[in-house]
Every structure is written in C-alpha cells, then in structure tokens.
Design a protein around this motif. Structure first.
Motif, PDB file in Angstrom:
ATOM      1  N   PHE A 401       0.943  -1.259   0.057  1.00  0.00           N
ATOM      2  CA  PHE A 401       0.136  -0.136   0.118  1.00  0.00           C
ATOM      3  C   PHE A 401       0.812   1.277   0.007  1.00  0.00           C
ATOM      4  O   PHE A 401       0.420   2.318  -0.474  1.00  0.00           O
ATOM      5  CB  PHE A 401      -0.968  -0.027   1.263  1.00  0.00           C
ATOM      6  N   ALA A 402       2.098   1.204   0.616  1.00  0.00           N
ATOM      7  CA  ALA A 402       2.899   2.473   0.364  1.00  0.00           C
ATOM      8  C   ALA A 402       3.441   2.552  -0.794  1.00  0.00           C
ATOM      9  O   ALA A 402       3.873   3.824  -1.121  1.00  0.00           O
ATOM     10  CB  ALA A 402       3.763   2.162   1.590  1.00  0.00           C
ATOM     11  N   LEU A 403       3.695   1.747  -1.561  1.00  0.00           N
ATOM     12  CA  LEU A 403       4.094   1.806  -3.050  1.00  0.00           C
ATOM     13  C   LEU A 403       2.995   2.084  -3.983  1.00  0.00           C
ATOM     14  O   LEU A 403       3.639   2.221  -5.277  1.00  0.00           O
ATOM     15  CB  LEU A 403       5.209   0.725  -3.351  1.00  0.00           C
ATOM     16  N   GLN A 404       1.839   1.954  -3.700  1.00  0.00           N
ATOM     17  CA  GLN A 404       0.973   2.147  -4.957  1.00  0.00           C
ATOM     18  C   GLN A 404       0.645   3.199  -5.368  1.00  0.00           C
ATOM     19  O   GLN A 404       0.034   3.506  -6.471  1.00  0.00           O
ATOM     20  CB  GLN A 404      -0.470   1.499  -4.295  1.00  0.00           C
ATOM     21  N   TRP A 405       1.411   4.403  -4.926  1.00  0.00           N
ATOM     22  CA  TRP A 405       1.174   5.764  -5.305  1.00  0.00           C
ATOM     23  C   TRP A 405       1.701   5.765  -6.884  1.00  0.00           C
ATOM     24  O   TRP A 405       1.448   6.455  -7.878  1.00  0.00           O
ATOM     25  CB  TRP A 405       1.891   6.693  -4.725  1.00  0.00           C
ATOM     26  N   MET A 406       2.695   4.851  -7.056  1.00  0.00           N
ATOM     27  CA  MET A 406       3.669   4.841  -8.314  1.00  0.00           C
ATOM     28  C   MET A 406       2.454   4.474  -9.683  1.00  0.00           C
ATOM     29  O   MET A 406       2.683   4.825 -10.774  1.00  0.00           O
ATOM     30  CB  MET A 406       4.651   3.909  -8.367  1.00  0.00           C
ATOM     31  N   TYR A 407       1.663   3.782  -9.326  1.00  0.00           N
ATOM     32  CA  TYR A 407       0.741   3.400 -10.300  1.00  0.00           C
ATOM     33  C   TYR A 407      -0.651   3.859 -10.093  1.00  0.00           C
ATOM     34  O   TYR A 407      -1.362   3.991 -11.192  1.00  0.00           O
ATOM     35  CB  TYR A 407       0.391   1.582  -9.908  1.00  0.00           C
ATOM     36  N   VAL A 408      -1.270   4.564  -8.799  1.00  0.00           N
ATOM     37  CA  VAL A 408      -2.460   5.258  -9.021  1.00  0.00           C
ATOM     38  C   VAL A 408      -2.312   6.525  -9.560  1.00  0.00           C
ATOM     39  O   VAL A 408      -3.286   7.061 -10.119  1.00  0.00           O
ATOM     40  CB  VAL A 408      -2.875   4.914  -7.558  1.00  0.00           C
ATOM     41  N   ILE A 409      -1.322   7.288  -8.902  1.00  0.00           N
ATOM     42  CA  ILE A 409      -1.263   8.845  -9.040  1.00  0.00           C
ATOM     43  C   ILE A 409      -1.052   9.053 -10.504  1.00  0.00           C
ATOM     44  O   ILE A 409      -1.711   9.878 -11.013  1.00  0.00           O
ATOM     45  CB  ILE A 409       0.003   9.559  -8.422  1.00  0.00           C
ATOM     46  N   PRO A 410      -0.217   8.607 -11.470  1.00  0.00           N
ATOM     47  CA  PRO A 410      -0.252   8.819 -12.812  1.00  0.00           C
ATOM     48  C   PRO A 410      -1.596   8.795 -13.531  1.00  0.00           C
ATOM     49  O   PRO A 410      -1.975   9.169 -14.604  1.00  0.00           O
ATOM     50  CB  PRO A 410       0.906   7.961 -13.447  1.00  0.00           C
ATOM     51  N   LEU A 411      -2.195   7.379 -13.272  1.00  0.00           N
ATOM     52  CA  LEU A 411      -3.546   7.079 -13.708  1.00  0.00           C
ATOM     53  C   LEU A 411      -4.506   8.047 -13.347  1.00  0.00           C
ATOM     54  O   LEU A 411      -5.320   8.682 -14.194  1.00  0.00           O
ATOM     55  CB  LEU A 411      -4.017   5.828 -13.294  1.00  0.00           C
ATOM     56  N   VAL A 412      -4.615   8.603 -12.183  1.00  0.00           N
ATOM     57  CA  VAL A 412      -5.691   9.377 -11.746  1.00  0.00           C
ATOM     58  C   VAL A 412      -5.534  10.977 -12.542  1.00  0.00           C
ATOM     59  O   VAL A 412      -6.510  11.722 -13.132  1.00  0.00           O
ATOM     60  CB  VAL A 412      -5.853   9.733 -10.274  1.00  0.00           C
ATOM     61  N   LEU A 413      -4.085  11.239 -12.573  1.00  0.00           N
ATOM     62  CA  LEU A 413      -3.904  12.718 -12.794  1.00  0.00           C
ATOM     63  C   LEU A 413      -4.120  12.583 -14.583  1.00  0.00           C
ATOM     64  O   LEU A 413      -4.722  13.595 -15.292  1.00  0.00           O
ATOM     65  CB  LEU A 413      -2.211  12.902 -12.827  1.00  0.00           C
ATOM     66  N   TRP A 414      -3.865  11.605 -15.159  1.00  0.00           N
ATOM     67  CA  TRP A 414      -4.283  11.439 -16.506  1.00  0.00           C
ATOM     68  C   TRP A 414      -5.863  11.379 -16.963  1.00  0.00           C
ATOM     69  O   TRP A 414      -6.455  11.943 -17.660  1.00  0.00           O
ATOM     70  CB  TRP A 414      -3.835  10.198 -17.212  1.00  0.00           C
ATOM     71  N   TYR A 415      -6.535  10.590 -15.934  1.00  0.00           N
ATOM     72  CA  TYR A 415      -7.966  10.442 -16.230  1.00  0.00           C
ATOM     73  C   TYR A 415      -8.747  11.747 -16.163  1.00  0.00           C
ATOM     74  O   TYR A 415      -9.767  12.129 -16.794  1.00  0.00           O
ATOM     75  CB  TYR A 415      -8.539   9.428 -15.560  1.00  0.00           C
ATOM     76  N   ILE A 416      -8.120  12.540 -15.122  1.00  0.00           N
ATOM     77  CA  ILE A 416      -8.600  13.704 -14.659  1.00  0.00           C
ATOM     78  C   ILE A 416      -8.641  14.641 -15.983  1.00  0.00           C
ATOM     79  O   ILE A 416      -9.693  15.554 -16.318  1.00  0.00           O
ATOM     80  CB  ILE A 416      -8.263  14.287 -13.583  1.00  0.00           C
TER      81      ILE A 416
END
Length: 427
Positions: A401-416
């Motif tokens: 859970f501490a390293l999931q930012w690498m996969y979630v943050i780029p995804l969310v920023l793109w979709y927004i």
C-alpha cells in the motif's frame, strides 16, 4: 442598520477551504515522504498519514466525468476481488490473507485515488513533479546514509530502513537491501525520460548523476533497467510532446541528450575512480538475472505458478491460495512474480479486468502522442509508470500500500485531464 454603525465585516467565504487546503497539502507531503523516501519503514505512520490525507481531500472532491469513469473501472476490479476472495475462502485461504487482500486491492487503491484527485486539484501536476524532485534528493541522501551507517556501524544501525539489512560489496559488485529502491524505479524512469522538467541545468545534471550512481550500486536489476527504459521511452516520445513541436532533432539532442550523456559518463567515472565497484561486474549480474527470469528462485516460482494456472484452467484459484512453491513461509500466498500470481489467483478474465485501467491509460497516452499533443508532465508520469509497472513482473511493489502511489497517481492525473481517452483526439 443605522448609518452610524459601521457595516459588519463578513467572514471570507473561502476561509474554510483555505485552511483545509493547506492541511491537506501538508499531510500529503508527509505521506509522500513516508511512501517515497522510507516506504515500509513506518507502516503505521504511513497508514495514519494516508487516512488523514484521505479525509482532508474529501471536502472539496469533484466527481467529474473523468473521476466517475475511473471509479467505474475501479468498481469492476472490486467485484473481481470480492468474487475471488470468496473463491479463495472456499479453497482454504486463511482469514489474514483475505483481510490483507481486501486492504491492498480494495481500500488502499481507493484512498490513493481520492488523494491523487486532491493533489491535482490543490497542487497541480507541475508542482507535484517539483515535489518528486525534492523527494528524489531525499531518496539519494537516504541511500548514502544507509551505506555509510552499515559500513561504519553495522546492520543494527540501519534497521530503520530495512529489517535484516545487508550490503554486498564482493568482487566488484555492489548491492543493498532497501525499500526506497522501489520508489526510485519510478523516479529514475520519470527524470531520465523528461530531464527538461528540472529547470536548473546544474541540478538537472546533479540529480541524474546521483540517481545513476544509486541505481548502479543498488544491485537491483529493475532499478538499473529503469534508466535505459526511461531514457529510450522519453527519447521516442520527445518529438511527440507539445513543448518540442517545431524543434529540430539536433536542438533536442544538444539541449537534453548531451546532459544525459555527460551525466552517465560522469557517474561511471566517479564509480570507477573512487570505489571498488566494477561496472562490468554489475552489468554481468544484471544480464544473468534478466536472462534467468529474475534469478533461480523467481524462475522456480514462475514454473510453479504456470503449473497452477494450467491446473485451474485459467479460471483462477482465488485470492490467498498458494502453489507448492513457498516464497514466504509466514505469508505463503505472497509471490514476487505478480503478473503470473495474478493470473493464477483470478484467472484470465479477472486479470484482464485488473489490467484494463492501465491498458486504457497506455492507449490514451499513445493516441495523444500520435497527435503531438502529449504534455511533458504526462510524459514524465507515463515513463515512470511504465518502469514501475514492468518491475511488478519480478517485484510485488503494486501489492504494497505504501508503494501503490506509483501506479495510481499517474493514472488519476491522466484520467482527470483526459476523461475521454478512447475517443479520437480532435484538437
């Protein structure tokens, strides 16, 4: 009100939002400090920071079309997880495994998504990359501190960074056990692909040199490979970005390619001149690991998982269910070869649903790149994501859970910013 009385001063309408914004940004920075610089070293503090950042991001959240689309994809993955947690329970999965899967596959991604939306709304992608620059410097300093303390005071002095820490400096090779190397896979992929985002030429050169030295002395194949992968991917996409439209290939080579080359040469010179590390020995070991599929243990693990996939016919054995090969005696359902492990756990259909958000993200980036409308900020995020995603083939970073930012943050920023990624780019 009588004219003799002065008009009462009304409170500012945005006073509450202003306070919450700064509290959120402060908490989010602390969270990224824990998750990027010292991941897994302070799990309780990281979880608390995640919870606080999540609650502070909720008051101003905007459920736009883009976020709703992403949440719909997330809901599909949640349904797959719930179904295969039940299947795993029917096949004897322990309760602790089922609880862990629920936290890692359902709760943690949602929390990171809401935090990422708040970062985009309150900070912006460009400022977030500036945060990553600062965090990269701190990562490099933590690696230097780790080596210094281990070599001068022993393993007990670096237990904060890694339980059972070790440093291997035999026969020209250098390797260390640190969780921060997982974060640096993303950071190396991002900054070596898009170094122009670092405005200061000196700091650009210095950071690239430090990241390269950290990678070569890490002994981690995924981190070392992140540098050429990020560099090549960035070079391929460079001419397709908005910022480079109209610039000749020679200008791009002189402005961005030459600093990369000089940084690489300087790092190699420093290692050869001031350390006992042999670059050829490092590369030989990396090539051997890649050729063997991540080492003998991972190769045997892969064979066992392949057999498990064939045995269940690609339908999935369920979360929390292991194969005969045991990677972790305390947690026998955990495997470092995440791609194969996912295929074994949730089957072919479940794996496709899990991969769908990342696949659509990749398709969207390619479409925008073909239209020469890819912003440099998203080139940075995408290249870092690709390096981190490839690393999951031999490392379970996406399940931490501490390293999931690498996969979630780029995804969310793109979709927004690009909610209709499957439609043809019209502008």
């Amino acid at each position: 009100m009588p004219p003799t009385f002065p008009p009462a001063e009304l409170p500012r309408a945005n006073a509450y939002q202003f306070t919450v914004r700064h509290m959120f940004l402060g908490t989010a920075f602390v969270l990224l400090l824990f998750a990027v610089v010292v991941p897994n070293s302070l799990p309780v503090s990281t979880a608390v920071a995640m919870g606080l950042a999540f609650m502070l991001a909720l008051p101003g959240i905007r459920f736009s079309t883009s976020l709703r689309n992403l949440l719909a994809l997330y809901a599909c993955t949640v349904m797959v997880t719930i179904v295969y947690v039940i299947v795993g329970g029917m096949h004897g999965a322990p309760l602790v495994a089922m609880a862990e899967v629920t936290a890692v596959y359902i709760v943690s991604p949602l929390v990171w998504m809401i935090i990422a939306e708040g970062l985009h709304r309150q900070l912006g992608v460009e400022r977030l990359i500036e945060w990553f620059f600062l965090l990269s410097i701190l990562c490099v300093l933590s690696v230097a501190l780790f080596f210094y303390l281990f070599l001068t005071r022993g393993a007990a002095a670096v237990e904060f960074f890694f339980q059972g820490a070790n440093v291997n400096l035999n026969e020209g090779f250098s390797g260390a056990t640190m969780h921060v190397y997982g974060s640096m896979i993303f950071l190396c992929g991002g900054f070596f692909s898009t170094p122009e985002l670092i405005k200061s030429k000196f700091m650009r050169f210095a950071l690239l040199v430090m990241l390269l030295i950290c990678a070569l002395t890490s002994g981690r194949s995924a981190l070392i490979l992140a540098i050429p992968i990020g560099g090549v991917l960035g070079w391929v996409l460079a001419s397709r970005t908005v910022e480079h439209v109209g610039k000749s290939a020679m200008v791009r080579l002189i402005r961005y390619g030459m600093p990369l080359l000089v940084a690489v040469m300087a790092a190699l010179y420093l290692l050869q001149a001031y350390t006992q590390i042999s670059i050829s020995s490092v590369f030989d070991i990396v090539f051997d690991k890649v050729a063997s599929g991540g080492g003998s243990a991972r190769a045997e693990m892969s064979r066992s998982l392949y057999q498990g996939v064939f045995d269940n016919g690609g339908l999935g054995a369920g979360h929390g269910v292991g194969v005969p090969f045991i990677s972790d005696p305390l947690h026998p359902w955990r495997y470092e070869v995440v791609w194969l492990a996912t295929l074994y756990r949730v089957g072919i259909v479940g794996t496709l649903i899990y991969v769908m958000p990342f696949l659509l993200y990749t398709v969207g980036v390619i479409r925008l790149a073909l239209a020469r409308l890819l912003p440099a900020r998203h080139k940075f995020m995408f290249c870092g994501f690709v390096c981190a995603f490839l690393a999951t083939n031999t490392n379970p970073y996406i399940e931490a859970f501490a390293l999931q930012w690498m996969y979630v943050i780029p995804l969310v920023l793109w979709y927004i910013e690009y909610p209709l990624i499957l439609r043809r780019v019209s502008q």
